[in-house]
Design a protein around this motif. Sequence first.
Motif, short mmCIF file in Angstrom:
data_model
loop_
_atom_site.label_atom_id
_atom_site.label_comp_id
_atom_site.label_asym_id
_atom_site.label_seq_id
_atom_site.Cartn_x
_atom_site.Cartn_y
_atom_site.Cartn_z
N LYS A 43 -28.76 12.51 -13.46
CA LYS A 43 -29.53 12.52 -12.28
C LYS A 43 -28.50 11.47 -11.29
O LYS A 43 -28.32 12.02 -10.08
CB LYS A 43 -30.83 11.47 -12.31
CG LYS A 43 -31.52 11.48 -11.06
CD LYS A 43 -32.87 10.63 -11.00
CE LYS A 43 -33.50 10.32 -9.79
NZ LYS A 43 -34.55 9.32 -10.07
N GLN A 44 -28.04 10.54 -11.69
CA GLN A 44 -27.16 9.62 -10.69
C GLN A 44 -25.86 10.61 -10.66
O GLN A 44 -25.15 10.64 -9.45
CB GLN A 44 -26.73 8.59 -11.57
CG GLN A 44 -28.03 7.49 -11.58
CD GLN A 44 -28.59 7.22 -10.34
OE1 GLN A 44 -27.80 7.02 -9.15
NE2 GLN A 44 -29.85 6.99 -10.12
N SER A 49 -22.50 13.58 -6.60
CA SER A 49 -21.76 14.62 -5.98
C SER A 49 -22.05 15.38 -5.02
O SER A 49 -21.14 16.29 -4.02
CB SER A 49 -21.67 15.65 -7.26
OG SER A 49 -22.89 16.41 -7.39
N GLY A 50 -23.14 15.09 -4.31
CA GLY A 50 -23.64 15.85 -3.17
C GLY A 50 -24.20 17.27 -3.31
O GLY A 50 -25.31 17.26 -4.05
N ALA A 51 -23.46 18.40 -3.14
CA ALA A 51 -24.17 19.61 -3.35
C ALA A 51 -23.99 19.93 -4.60
O ALA A 51 -22.88 19.75 -5.40
CB ALA A 51 -23.34 20.68 -2.49
N SER A 53 -23.33 22.58 -7.65
CA SER A 53 -22.69 23.69 -7.94
C SER A 53 -22.81 23.93 -9.47
O SER A 53 -22.92 22.91 -10.31
CB SER A 53 -21.32 23.82 -7.37
OG SER A 53 -20.33 23.18 -8.14
N PRO A 54 -22.62 25.31 -10.02
CA PRO A 54 -22.81 25.36 -11.26
C PRO A 54 -21.46 24.61 -12.10
O PRO A 54 -21.72 24.14 -12.98
CB PRO A 54 -22.25 26.83 -11.43
CG PRO A 54 -23.09 27.43 -10.24
CD PRO A 54 -22.68 26.48 -9.32
N GLU A 55 -20.30 24.46 -11.56
CA GLU A 55 -19.11 23.83 -11.87
C GLU A 55 -19.51 22.38 -12.31
O GLU A 55 -19.22 21.61 -13.33
CB GLU A 55 -17.90 23.89 -11.13
CG GLU A 55 -17.44 25.10 -11.08
CD GLU A 55 -18.12 26.14 -10.28
OE1 GLU A 55 -18.76 25.79 -9.25
OE2 GLU A 55 -17.74 27.57 -10.36
N THR A 56 -20.24 21.65 -11.12
CA THR A 56 -20.57 20.30 -11.22
C THR A 56 -21.57 20.13 -12.26
O THR A 56 -21.56 19.11 -12.95
CB THR A 56 -21.35 20.13 -9.80
OG1 THR A 56 -20.42 20.23 -8.90
CG2 THR A 56 -21.63 18.41 -9.75
#
Length: 74
Positions: A43-44, A49-51, A53-56
């Motif tokens: 969650k943190q 990371s902001g937005a 994305s699948p990579e994140t």
Amino acid sequence: METIIQPTALPRHDAKPWAAAAALTALGIVYGDIGTSPLYAFKQAAQASGALSPETILGVVSLIFWTVILIVSL
């Protein structure tokens, strides 16, 4: 006249049920913490990371997975 209580007359209390309960509690604390910490970490990390994305998401899940593997195996 005083009554003297003999040690054999006292009921014997075994500590084994308490030891088993304490061991079960300790296991619950350890494995409960290992099980829920990745959820808070995810969650943190996702919020930082902001937005999303699948990579994140894949990176955060991979990081948490390998951290838990490392902690449990050592």
